[in-house]
Design an enzyme around this catalytic site. Structure first.
Site, PDB file in Angstrom:
ATOM      1  N   HIS A  58       0.841  -1.210   0.000  1.00  0.00           N
ATOM      2  CA  HIS A  58       0.000   0.000   0.000  1.00  0.00           C
ATOM      3  C   HIS A  58       0.869   1.251   0.000  1.00  0.00           C
ATOM      4  CE1 HIS A  58      -3.564   2.425   1.553  1.00  0.00           C
ATOM      5  NE2 HIS A  58      -2.533   3.197   1.894  1.00  0.00           N
ATOM      6  N   GLU A  59       1.832   1.286   0.923  1.00  0.00           N
ATOM      7  CA  GLU A  59       2.690   2.468   1.023  1.00  0.00           C
ATOM      8  C   GLU A  59       3.627   2.574  -0.181  1.00  0.00           C
ATOM      9  OE1 GLU A  59       1.846   4.510   3.046  1.00  0.00           O
ATOM     10  OE2 GLU A  59       0.916   3.463   4.723  1.00  0.00           O
ATOM     11  N   HIS A  62       1.838   4.288  -3.021  1.00  0.00           N
ATOM     12  CA  HIS A  62       1.867   5.747  -2.872  1.00  0.00           C
ATOM     13  C   HIS A  62       3.211   6.313  -3.344  1.00  0.00           C
ATOM     14  CE1 HIS A  62      -1.908   6.337  -0.827  1.00  0.00           C
ATOM     15  NE2 HIS A  62      -1.573   5.616   0.228  1.00  0.00           N
TER      16      HIS A  62
END
Length: 267
Positions: A58-59, A62
């Site tokens: 997820h990170e 980003h």
């Protein structure tokens, strides 16, 4: 200035992340095989390691999207190595989400990588950077539930089936909660470039408390009921029953004893 993309070490996968993947695979094998009669503990390790791996992805989504958008600083910060210890708030990004899973079986979103937004031009790029994280959770949910909606679960051991269902449910909750347009969450980051500067200034003081606001709302019985009904609907669309998820959560909480399954696992 040298771009982060020209430094291979900025993209080298961290041993910490690889260790998490190995733990996930090993514990998944233990769940599948029923090895050493430690199914509950194996489910716990499989779900926790799989959940942390998903948080790393997820990170990373980003950070990688920010890199493509113009913020080359993410490389030097270690965000592209998938190392959870490199996040701005490791406590918020990793520890608290795991605690929320243990306490309530919910994939509550954590903290975020620090993106230097001033380096990025274009509202669409800003929105895409914010959307990349929860979209990753949505993709993982689709992949984890693929055996369900492809009717390929007939020969899968029941414990692994339930563990997979529970881990997939965490991805669904993370995607949905992250897309809520509350300051501090990714959903607000998606719409923020499109709202007026005055409204942004008014919302800014609430950003540090966005996660707490969402968590507090989930304690309201009416809100909690609607939320979990919606999660159940989404999981149903993906071919996963409430029973699958419920048994997965019971196996996950191995310290309470292995659940007594009195019904035939759904096919």
């Amino acid at each position: 200035m040298t771009s982060a993309s020209t430094h291979p070490e900025h993209h080298r996968i961290s041993p910490v992340f690889l260790g998490l993947v190995v733990l996930m695979l090993a514990s998944g094998w233990a769940v599948w095989s029923g090895w050493a009669d430690i199914t509950g503990l194996a489910v716990f390790l499989f779900v926790v390691s799989g959940w942390i791996v998903s948080l790393c992805l997820h990170e990373y989504a980003h950070a990688h999207t920010a890199l493509r958008g113009g913020d080359t600083s993410v490389g030097a910060k270690g965000y592209l190595t998938l190392n959870p210890l490199k996040y701005t708030h490791a406590l918020l990004s990793i520890v608290l989400p795991v605690i929320f899973v243990i306490m309530g079986g919910i994939g509550l979103p954590g903290g975020a990588v620090y993106i230097e937004r001033g380096r990025i031009r274009g509202r669409w790029k800003h929105s895409l950077i914010s959307a990349a994280g929860p979209l990753t959770n949505a993709l993982l949910a689709a992949l984890l539930t693929a055996p369900f909606w492809l009717d390929a679960m007939a020969d899968v051991p029941y414990a692994f089936r339930y563990a997979l269902a529970f881990l997939a449910m965490l991805q669904v909750t993370a995607a949905i909660l992250n897309f809520i347009p509350v300051p501090g969450l990714d959903g607000y980051g998606v719409i923020e470039p499109w709202i007026s500067p005055n409204l942004r200034r008014q919302a800014e003081p609430f950003a540090p408390f966005g996660l707490l606001i969402v968590f507090g709302c989930l304690w309201i019985p009416a809100v909690n009921g609607v939320f979990w009904d919606g999660i159940g609907e989404v999981m149903g669309w993906l071919g996963v029953s409430d029973l699958d998820v419920s048994y997965g959560y019971e196996f996950f909480r191995f310290w309470q004893g292995e659940p007594q399954i009195t019904v035939t696992p759904p096919l």
